[in-house]
Design an enzyme around this catalytic site. Sequence first.
Site, PDB file in Angstrom:
ATOM      1  N   SER A   1       0.699  -1.339  -0.004  1.00  0.00           N
ATOM      2  CA  SER A   1      -0.016   0.206  -0.221  1.00  0.00           C
ATOM      3  C   SER A   1       0.927   1.220  -0.110  1.00  0.00           C
ATOM      4  O   SER A   1       2.117   1.114   0.414  1.00  0.00           O
ATOM      5  CB  SER A   1      -0.948   0.056   1.266  1.00  0.00           C
ATOM      6  OG  SER A   1      -1.361   1.112   1.477  1.00  0.00           O
TER       7      SER A   1
ATOM      8  N   TYR B   1      -1.641   0.670  10.633  1.00  0.00           N
ATOM      9  CA  TYR B   1      -1.580   0.032   9.314  1.00  0.00           C
ATOM     10  C   TYR B   1      -0.333   0.205   8.453  1.00  0.00           C
ATOM     11  O   TYR B   1       0.219  -0.487   7.774  1.00  0.00           O
ATOM     12  CB  TYR B   1      -2.927   0.518   8.532  1.00  0.00           C
ATOM     13  CG  TYR B   1      -2.917   0.051   7.228  1.00  0.00           C
ATOM     14  CD1 TYR B   1      -3.222  -1.302   6.864  1.00  0.00           C
ATOM     15  CD2 TYR B   1      -3.159   1.017   5.974  1.00  0.00           C
ATOM     16  CE1 TYR B   1      -3.179  -1.836   5.645  1.00  0.00           C
ATOM     17  CE2 TYR B   1      -3.226   0.387   4.700  1.00  0.00           C
ATOM     18  CZ  TYR B   1      -3.401  -0.923   4.683  1.00  0.00           C
ATOM     19  OH  TYR B   1      -3.411  -1.574   3.335  1.00  0.00           O
TER      20      TYR B   1
END
Length: 243
Positions: free
Chosen positions: A129, A142
């Site tokens: 990501s 995250y």
Amino acid sequence: MKTAVVTGASSGIGAATARLLAEEGYRVICAARRLDRITAFAEEIGGEALECDITDQRQVDLLAEAAGGSLDVLVNNAGGAIGLEPVAEADLDAWQRMLQTNLIGTARVTKALLPALLAAEGVIVFVTSVAADGGYEGGAGYCAAKAGERSMVESMRLELYDKPVRITEISPGMVHTEEFSLTRFGGDQEKADKVYDGVAEPLTATDVAEAIVWMATRPGHVNIDRMTIRPRAQAAQHKVFRG
């Protein structure tokens, strides 16, 4: 027939990737936690369903057994985000779950399937990501998990430089899938929808899947180290045009 394994294949990027690989003629093993959902999906695309929680070593061992001694493509897609609280209010149990899936679970799958990938001179695509690029408010857990996954990718590429396997990474920006933000906000549809407020055209799961399949099907001497893919509206992690 070439074989591919896709983790987290029951929805979103994983499902779109599994579908495209099946269309390319691969035998696709669709791995996911939800057996009922993955079974129906695998039947639809002509793939093979396998219940697999990547945090469970026994289930990952069964995945390696299903893949057999030769594996051409592994798409490490399972993972996800939970919560959007600042560090001062962090849900550390959620952090632990994110690390267990995005980082440790991905490492568990990769380790188990690596011998078969080496045998086939295969390719691993890690779905990380843009969160791995740096921190943002509310994203520390995250971001840490995805940055850890990226570190694993970089280390493996160096460790296996003389082995017949390719180590690749795709780093998506804003992708509007049916579950990513919904999972992040514990099923709160209103909060999930706000993530994409005013963004006319976020990426779709198919946009990312097409890039993954392109990366995985390059000639054997070509390694796509990392591809960052964003919607046009997202100039950077913190700069998004909302019309």
